[in-house]
Scaffold this motif. Structure first.
Motif, short mmCIF file in Angstrom:
data_model
loop_
_atom_site.label_atom_id
_atom_site.label_comp_id
_atom_site.label_asym_id
_atom_site.label_seq_id
_atom_site.Cartn_x
_atom_site.Cartn_y
_atom_site.Cartn_z
N PRO A 120 33.67 47.06 35.27
CA PRO A 120 34.44 46.68 36.46
C PRO A 120 34.99 45.26 36.35
O PRO A 120 34.35 44.40 35.76
CB PRO A 120 33.41 46.79 37.59
CG PRO A 120 32.09 46.64 36.93
CD PRO A 120 32.23 47.20 35.55
N LEU A 121 36.19 45.06 36.90
CA LEU A 121 36.76 43.71 36.98
C LEU A 121 36.11 42.97 38.13
O LEU A 121 35.79 41.80 38.04
CB LEU A 121 38.26 43.79 37.28
CG LEU A 121 39.26 43.81 36.15
CD1 LEU A 121 40.66 43.77 36.72
CD2 LEU A 121 39.03 42.64 35.21
N SER A 122 35.99 43.69 39.25
CA SER A 122 35.45 43.08 40.46
C SER A 122 34.09 43.68 40.77
O SER A 122 33.86 44.87 40.56
CB SER A 122 36.38 43.35 41.64
OG SER A 122 35.72 43.04 42.84
N LEU A 123 33.17 42.85 41.24
CA LEU A 123 31.86 43.35 41.63
C LEU A 123 31.74 43.54 43.14
O LEU A 123 30.68 43.87 43.64
CB LEU A 123 30.77 42.40 41.12
CG LEU A 123 30.65 42.28 39.59
CD1 LEU A 123 29.54 41.32 39.20
CD2 LEU A 123 30.41 43.64 38.93
N ARG A 130 31.73 45.36 46.48
CA ARG A 130 31.52 46.76 46.79
C ARG A 130 32.27 47.14 48.06
O ARG A 130 31.69 47.53 49.06
CB ARG A 130 30.04 47.02 46.97
CG ARG A 130 29.23 46.36 45.89
CD ARG A 130 28.00 47.12 45.62
NE ARG A 130 28.03 47.62 44.26
CZ ARG A 130 26.97 48.15 43.67
NH1 ARG A 130 25.86 48.28 44.31
NH2 ARG A 130 27.07 48.57 42.42
N ASP A 131 33.59 46.96 47.98
CA ASP A 131 34.42 47.37 49.10
C ASP A 131 35.77 47.79 48.51
O ASP A 131 35.98 47.67 47.30
CB ASP A 131 34.61 46.22 50.11
CG ASP A 131 35.03 44.93 49.43
OD1 ASP A 131 35.71 45.00 48.38
OD2 ASP A 131 34.69 43.85 49.93
N GLU A 132 36.66 48.26 49.36
CA GLU A 132 37.92 48.79 48.86
C GLU A 132 38.70 47.74 48.06
O GLU A 132 39.37 48.06 47.09
CB GLU A 132 38.76 49.37 50.02
CG GLU A 132 40.06 50.02 49.61
CD GLU A 132 39.97 51.02 48.44
OE1 GLU A 132 38.93 51.69 48.29
OE2 GLU A 132 40.94 51.10 47.66
N ASN A 133 38.57 46.45 48.45
CA ASN A 133 39.23 45.38 47.71
C ASN A 133 38.80 45.37 46.25
O ASN A 133 39.63 45.30 45.35
CB ASN A 133 38.90 44.02 48.32
CG ASN A 133 39.90 43.65 49.39
OD1 ASN A 133 41.00 44.22 49.42
ND2 ASN A 133 39.51 42.74 50.27
N GLY A 134 37.49 45.41 46.08
CA GLY A 134 36.95 45.40 44.72
C GLY A 134 37.26 46.70 44.00
O GLY A 134 37.72 46.69 42.85
N TRP A 135 37.02 47.81 44.67
CA TRP A 135 37.21 49.12 44.03
C TRP A 135 38.66 49.31 43.58
O TRP A 135 38.92 49.83 42.51
CB TRP A 135 36.80 50.24 44.99
CG TRP A 135 35.33 50.28 45.26
CD1 TRP A 135 34.34 49.95 44.38
CD2 TRP A 135 34.68 50.63 46.49
NE1 TRP A 135 33.10 50.09 44.97
CE2 TRP A 135 33.28 50.51 46.26
CE3 TRP A 135 35.12 51.05 47.74
CZ2 TRP A 135 32.33 50.80 47.25
CZ3 TRP A 135 34.18 51.35 48.72
CH2 TRP A 135 32.81 51.22 48.48
N SER A 136 39.61 48.84 44.42
CA SER A 136 41.02 49.07 44.06
C SER A 136 41.41 48.23 42.84
O SER A 136 42.28 48.62 42.08
CB SER A 136 41.93 48.75 45.25
OG SER A 136 41.82 47.38 45.57
N ARG A 137 40.73 47.12 42.61
CA ARG A 137 40.96 46.32 41.40
C ARG A 137 40.40 47.02 40.16
O ARG A 137 40.89 46.83 39.06
CB ARG A 137 40.27 44.94 41.52
CG ARG A 137 40.80 44.05 42.60
CD ARG A 137 41.92 43.15 42.13
NE ARG A 137 41.57 42.29 41.00
CZ ARG A 137 42.44 41.86 40.10
NH1 ARG A 137 43.70 42.25 40.17
NH2 ARG A 137 42.06 41.07 39.12
N ASN A 138 39.33 47.78 40.39
CA ASN A 138 38.65 48.41 39.26
C ASN A 138 39.29 49.73 38.80
O ASN A 138 39.11 50.14 37.67
CB ASN A 138 37.18 48.63 39.59
CG ASN A 138 36.45 47.30 39.74
OD1 ASN A 138 36.88 46.29 39.19
ND2 ASN A 138 35.38 47.29 40.52
N ARG A 139 40.03 50.37 39.69
CA ARG A 139 40.71 51.64 39.32
C ARG A 139 42.00 51.29 38.59
O ARG A 139 43.05 51.15 39.21
CB ARG A 139 41.02 52.46 40.57
CG ARG A 139 39.80 52.91 41.34
CD ARG A 139 40.18 53.86 42.45
NE ARG A 139 41.06 53.28 43.43
CZ ARG A 139 40.67 52.81 44.61
NH1 ARG A 139 39.41 52.83 44.96
NH2 ARG A 139 41.56 52.32 45.45
N ARG A 140 41.89 51.12 37.27
CA ARG A 140 43.02 50.51 36.57
C ARG A 140 43.14 51.00 35.14
O ARG A 140 42.21 51.58 34.58
CB ARG A 140 42.83 48.99 36.55
CG ARG A 140 41.71 48.57 35.62
CD ARG A 140 41.20 47.17 35.88
NE ARG A 140 40.27 46.72 34.86
CZ ARG A 140 38.98 47.01 34.82
NH1 ARG A 140 38.43 47.81 35.72
NH2 ARG A 140 38.20 46.56 33.86
#
Lengths: 190, 430
Positions: A169-172, A174-184
């Motif tokens: 993961p790029l972001s740790l 655990r919310d949509e902000n982080g998750w949307s950065r990780n779906r890449r």
């Protein structure tokens, strides 16, 4: 592509013009009385001359085309290097956003112009859901990018596509902000 | 239908002192657990032993949720195996069963003796036992005794001598991580790294005889499926095709692996014959097909597919490759596994935007949600079918949890420091 084609056409026209010129000169000299030359000898000499000139012109044209291509490739390369290399996706989705396409176009143009350039596409998922499924989802995302690049003229052999699933993961957060950065998908020049 | 498990009766809450090796938190137990006193084992020779057998046994039993310990400090006497036992001392502190034992160094190692008393029946449950062993097998002996007691009182085979596989990850940055495949006792004790990589390790799976493990790892940037023999450390490559090589699961006879490959452009299930290397393609669909798990009778393969638009569980008949959808509740069901009796499946189930572990009875189709945390995944059922281990997370760290198959007993197994995930419970070794 178009520029290359144009350059080639210019070169061919130049060669034809030179050939036409030569033919004229040879005819003139043949009319002179001082030198006796058999038809066969004259034909061979003319052919050698024509060949020499044509080669010279062709080399010149090639050089021009190469210069033009290099200049274009450099421009395309600069565009590609300035373009985004991270492409984001919705949850459980692998379709490319409209946003991604402009940047991908820049990468595609460069890769199509420079066949020696290679990229690795790393697909990623957010942490939600199961890991092996996310591995497959990450691959679908990197494949979606790869497919788009191929459609834009990139060779499949220039692309290495892989998936890390949710493991990097790029972001740790655990919310949509982080998750949307990780779906890449990360596009990395090799 | 998933509301059936509520309301719960909160039977007890036990706060345990924190120990270096393992922390057990029982959040909810069964209604009438066995109350058991495990008397500190009498040491009959000079020198100390580095494991407290009585603690190990009481922790084991308590972790099953079916037992609650009688605290050592309340015991009125501390008898050994040769002493007379005064049942009234144990009735006074409400102990239904009392375990006594001793250990001594022998010529060639050690000798452990133990007995289990039925306090109200005023008798030994089985004759006093004597176990010879090595000094470094003290934990094995403790697990054996735990199994013996558990089996005598519940009638079920104990799982204390089984083992766990899981993956730990230490993250320094996105691209700088250390992944370890770890083998430990069922209580998390004696963890040992059996494979390590800077690239991810995923989907560890046990062979049915417990001698080998299959997992996905990378060599360079290339994913592959590998089978490692535990006794020798020998590693066999099963596949490393371009694209996905993931989610292996052994056939019940141990000769084949079902796995996911995307070498034909799309994630599909294949069966690999481990002796010949021959591959048999099982699915052919443009959607994701992955996370296959073989049924105990070998006839079916449960797997996750997005062929319906969302991840759902499907069952394949292995002989004719026909597929039937299994889950219809909710928009995310994945990573299924069978219970040892083959009658139920456990899987990741999303409800109210949270990911839980659920169980479905394949006959009645009733779904029961077993966990309450979020981001729960990777359920793996204990070989006696009473509990499962799963991965969850808390404060950004991955940890492992146990839950009984009715959801009433939950135990957390936090690890020492790293983030842990991908647990796989071993089969019985005997």
């Amino acid at each position: 592509m178009n520029i290359l084609k144009q350059a080639k056409t210019v070169g061919i026209i130049a060669i034809l013009a030179v050939l036409a010129g030569c033919a004229g000169q040879v005819n003139e000299s043949a009319q002179g009385p001082s030198k006796v030359e058999s038809d066969a000898e004259r034909a061979a000499r003319e052919a050698r001359q024509a060949e020499f000139l044509a080669k010279q012109e062709a080399a010149k044209a090639d050089q021009q085309a190469a210069n033009l291509a290099a200049k274009t490739a450099e421009q395309l390369r600069n565009n590609a290097m300035a373009a985004d290399t991270l492409f984001f996706f919705g949850f459980d989705k692998s379709d490319l956003s409209q946003d991604a396409l402009d940047d991908l176009d820049a990468h595609a143009k460069y890769l199509a112009a420079d066949r020696s350039a290679k990229v690795r596409l790393e697909g990623h998922a957010d942490e939600r859901g199961s890991r092996a499924y996310n591995l497959a989802l990450g691959e679908r995302r990197s494949n979606a990018v790869a497919r788009y690049l191929v459609i834009q003229g990139v060779n499949r052999s220039q692309i290495e596509s892989m998936s890390y699933g949710e493991e990097r993961p790029l972001s740790l957060s655990r919310d949509e902000n982080g998750w949307s950065r990780n779906r890449r998908v990360e596009l990395i020049y090799q | 239908m998933m509301k059936k498990i509520l309301p719960f009766v909160i039977a007890f809450l036990v706060a345990m002192p924190v120990r270096a090796e393992l922390v057990i938190e029982i959040t909810r137990g069964v209604e009438n657990p066995f109350k058991i006193a495990v008397v500190p084992f009498r040491v009959k020779s000079a020198g100390a032993f580095d494991a407290d057998l009585a603690r190990l046994i009481e922790s084991n039993l308590e972790r099953s949720g079916q037992f609650v310990r009688v605290r050592r400090e309340t015991m009125l006497s501390l008898p050994g195996p040769d002493d007379q036992i005064f049942y009234r001392d144990w009735r006074a502190i409400d102990s239904e069963y009392t375990v006594v034992g001793s250990l001594e160094r022998g010529n060639q190692g050690l000798i452990v003796r133990f007995g289990l008393y039925d306090v109200y029946g005023e008798k030994l449950v089985f004759p006093m036992e004597r176990i010879p062993g090595e000094i470094d097998s003290l934990r094995d002996i403790g697990h054996y005794i735990s199994d013996r007691i558990y089996e005598a009182l519940t009638g079920l085979k104990g799982i204390f001598s089984t083992r766990l596989l899981y993956v730990s990850a230490e993250r320094r940055s996105e691209k700088d991580q250390t992944f370890k495949l770890i083998l430990s006792d069922a209580d998390g004790g004696r963890p040992q790294t059996i494979f390590q990589s800077s690239e991810p390790i995923l989907s560890p799976a046990w062979s049915p005889d417990g001698s080998r493990v299959a997992y996905m790892s990378f060599r360079g940037k290339r994913a592959g499926i590998y089978v490692q023999t535990l006794a020798t450390g020998e590693i066999q490559k099963v596949s490393d095709f371009p694209g996905l090589n993931s989610a292996p699961s052994f056939s019940p006879d141990g000769r084949k692996l079902v796995l996911t490959l995307s070498r034909d452009g799309n994630p599909e299930l294949y069966v690999a014959n481990l002796r010949t290397g021959q591959l048999d393609r099982m699915t052919n669909h443009f959607a994701i097909d992955t996370e296959a798990s073989w049924s105990p009778d070998g006839r079916s393969i449960l797997f996750t597919s997005s062929r319906g638009g969302k991840p759902q569980l499907y069952m394949m008949n292995v002989s004719d490759k026909t597929v039937k959808r299994v889950t219809f509740d909710g928009d995310y069901n994945s990573n299924g596994a069978f219970t040892p009796d083959g009658e139920s499946i456990v899987f990741v189930h999303r409800t109210n935007d949270r990911f839980h572990i659920a169980r479905m009875n394949l006959k009645t189709r009733e779904i029961r949600i077993l966990t309450e945390t979020d981001l729960d995944e990777s359920p793996s059922v204990a070989p006696n079918g009473t509990m499962l281990i799963y991965a969850t997370s808390s404060e950004g760290r991955g940890l492992l949890g146990l839950v009984s198959m009715d959801g009433r007993v939950r135990v957390r197994l936090p690890s020492a420091s790293e983030s842990v995930r991908e647990p796989a419970w071993s089969p019985f070794f005997n």
